[in-house]
Structure formats: structure tokens, C-alpha cells
Enzyme design. Structure first.
Site, mmCIF file in Angstrom:
data_model
loop_
_atom_site.group_PDB
_atom_site.id
_atom_site.type_symbol
_atom_site.label_atom_id
_atom_site.label_comp_id
_atom_site.label_asym_id
_atom_site.label_seq_id
_atom_site.Cartn_x
_atom_site.Cartn_y
_atom_site.Cartn_z
ATOM 1 C CG HIS A 186 -94.961 -39.972 24.973
ATOM 2 N ND1 HIS A 186 -95.887 -39.697 23.987
ATOM 3 C CD2 HIS A 186 -94.731 -38.811 25.614
ATOM 4 C CE1 HIS A 186 -96.193 -38.400 24.038
ATOM 5 N NE2 HIS A 186 -95.507 -37.850 25.020
ATOM 6 C CD GLU A 216 -99.530 -37.989 23.952
ATOM 7 O OE1 GLU A 216 -99.214 -38.020 22.753
ATOM 8 O OE2 GLU A 216 -99.191 -37.072 24.720
ATOM 9 C CG HIS A 248 -95.553 -37.435 29.660
ATOM 10 N ND1 HIS A 248 -96.841 -36.961 29.516
ATOM 11 C CD2 HIS A 248 -94.921 -37.133 28.501
ATOM 12 C CE1 HIS A 248 -96.972 -36.409 28.327
ATOM 13 N NE2 HIS A 248 -95.826 -36.488 27.688
HETATM 14 CO CO CO Z 1 -95.735 -35.940 25.692
#
Ligand code: CO
Length: 302
Positions: A186, A216, A248
Site C-alpha cells: 500500500h 502511495e 487496490h
Molecule cells: Co488505500
């Protein structure tokens, strides 16, 4: 701010339940005649059935390892919980509420199994909720637990990086012979984002064909692409370094949109095969989580 809010919520919930708890909990200062043990799985959550499959797989592994202990599941993501309530008319408790209910029901010893990958913001918030309940147990034993433990995230010690890297290279040994395996986590603005780079180093100590990226955080997509270009591989397996293969994994990684990792890597000339299975579905990762759970139980009085 958020963790303070959560701690407040959990304290408030426990206070509201306090009068009812007094009648079922153990008398102050005396040993517990009938310890009631429970396990609470705390996961980020998922609103997709494919994602929930991974959480259920972990829950099943826990239930199999602790057949006499009641195991419950909670989600830490408010967004997911609201989405489930709105779209599927389902309620999944957040950890504070789930723990307040367990205290109310007379559980004496509880361990929270964190399924978070890194000790980031979500884990910090969870730890503050657990600290709140530990505080209640210490200062108002009739209202709290005799023992409450919290497992550490999958990647939180030097040993963890080696162990997960070993699991990943074993799982994808065949694929890595003919190409590269990219694990995408993530990622976060939190300092714990560094865990992904540490995992990358642990993987490279084993094989040059494993890459770690994040959506991210760091390593970024560009970091991964630069290293892929430097290698000679053409075939790529794209797998989530997340507990679940949810939104995701299905959209940011494997989606047909032009900006997904699959699409952009495809445009860059690679043959991309997405792996839509979360870490929670990997038996060896389940065993790592069970080890973490066992360690968290170690502090409990028998
Ligand atoms: Co997220």
C-alpha cells in the site's frame, strides 16, 4: 488526533458498559476461576468478496490453531465499514467496539491479532485502543480484561523481513526463474513506509528477480520501472504485498484502466500477469501471523 479519538471512543464504550460488566466479571483482586479467552482479529477490512476471502482465510487458520478460543473479526477502516453498511447492510465492528462487547460478555484474556503489514498509522491507532483497554483493566479490573495483548505487524523486526522474504521467494520460485515478481504494498506517508525498502533488500539478498513497489509510498512505481529496465526480464508477475487482494489489487494494480500498473507496464513492453491473491491466502504467511499471535499470548497469566 485520530488515535486520541479512538482511545476516547473505547473508554466511553467501556464506561457505558461498566454497570453491566460488574455482574459478570471477576471480583477485584481474586484469581479468575473461569478464564474466558478470546481472540480479536483486527484487519484494515475489505468491501470486496475477493478481499474478504483473505481475511476469512486468516480467521479460519486462527480458529484451527485455537479450537477452544472464540475468534472474532474487526475492521479498522471507517471507510470500509461505512461502505459495508451502506451497500450491503452489514455491520463489522471496529476494534474498540468489538473489545467493549467482549469485556461486557466476560472475556478475561484477549489477544488482538493485527493483520497489518507494517506498523503504520492504522497499527498505531489500534495500539492506542489496546492501551486504553489495558488501562481500564489495570485501574478498574471489573470493567476490563485481566490480560490484553496485541500482536506485532507482519513487518516489524529484522527477523520479520527475512522470514517474509523467504516465504515470498519460496512461493514464487517458479515464476522468478522466467521473469520478475513485483510485490506491491500500500505505502504510506508514515515513517514505517521504510519497511517496504527493507523488504526489498531482504528479497534481493535471495534473488535479483524480486521487486517491491508501493501505491502511495516508496519504492514508487518509477523506482520499480527503473530497476526493471536495468534487468533483462520481459515477463512480470504482479502481486499485492497486502493482506487482501481487494480494491487496490483489482484496480490500481490489475485494472484495465490506462493508468493501472498492469496497463502502464504493458505499454512499457512487459508481459504482465497479475496475481489476485492476498498475503492472507498464503498458508506460510498465515503461519507467520500465527507465530505473532502465539508471541502475543506469551504475556498472559495462565
Ligand atoms: Co488505500
Amino acid at each position: 488526533m485520530k488515535s486520541k479519538l479512538l482511545a476516547f471512543v473505547c473508554l466511553t464504550a467501556a464506561m457505558v458498559l461498566l454497570p453491566a460488566v460488574v455482574s459478570v466479571a471477576f471480583p477485584s483482586g481474586e484469581p479468575v476461576d473461569n478464564p474466558k479467552k478470546g481472540i480479536l482479529i483486527a484487519s484494515f477490512g475489505s468491501s470486496m468478496p475477493e478481499g474478504e476471502a483473505a481475511i476469512n482465510a486468516v480467521a479460519d487458520a486462527v480458529k484451527a490453531a485455537y479450537p477452544g478460543v472464540e475468534t472474532r473479526v474487526s475492521y479498522t477502516s471507517r471507510i470500509i465499514m461505512r461502505k459495508l453498511a451502506r451497500e450491503q447492510n452489514r455491520t463489522v465492528d471496529e476494534p474498540a467496539v468489538a473489545l467493549a462487547k467482549m469485556a461486557y460478555e466476560g472475556f478475561t484474556d484477549v489477544v488482538v491479532l493485527s493483520t497489518h503489514i507494517i506498523p503504520g498509522e492504522e497499527y498505531d491507532d489500534l495500539a492506542s485502543v489496546v492501551d486504553g483497554f489495558r488501562e481500564i483493566g489495570a485501574s478498574a479490573p471489573k470493567a476490563g480484561f485481566r490480560f490484553i495483548g496485541l500482536s506485532s505487524p507482519l513487518l516489524s523486526s529484522a527477523r520479520d523481513f527475512e522470514r517474509l522474504a523467504g516465504v515470498i521467494t519460496d512461493t514464487y520460485a517458479e515464476q522468478a526463474k522466467g521473469g520478475a515478481v513485483i510485490f506491491v504494498g500500500h505505502g504510506t506517508h508514515h515513517f514505517a513506509d521504510a519497511a517496504y525498502s527493507a523488504l526489498q533488500m531482504a528479497l534481493w539478498r535471495r534473488s535479483p528477480n524480486f521487486f517491491v513497489g508501493t501505491i502511495e509510498g516508496l519504492p514508487s512505481y518509477d523506482d520499480v520501472l527503473a530497476r526493471l529496465k536495468a534487468s533483462k526480464v520481459k515477463n512480470i508477475w504482479l502481486a499485492p504485498a497486502m493482506l487482501v487482494a481487494g480494491d487496490h489489487a483489482h484496480n490500481d494494480l490489475a485494472g484495465d484502466e490506462p493508468d493501472s500498473w498492469k496497463s502502464t507496464l504493458g505499454q512499457a513492453g512487459y508481459k504482465v500477469t497479475p496475481v489476485l491473491s492476498g498475503l492472507g491466502q498464503n498458508k506460510a504467511v498465515q503461519n507467520l501471523l500465527l507465530d505473532k499471535l502465539r508471541e502475543a499470548w506469551d504475556g498472559a497469566k495462565q
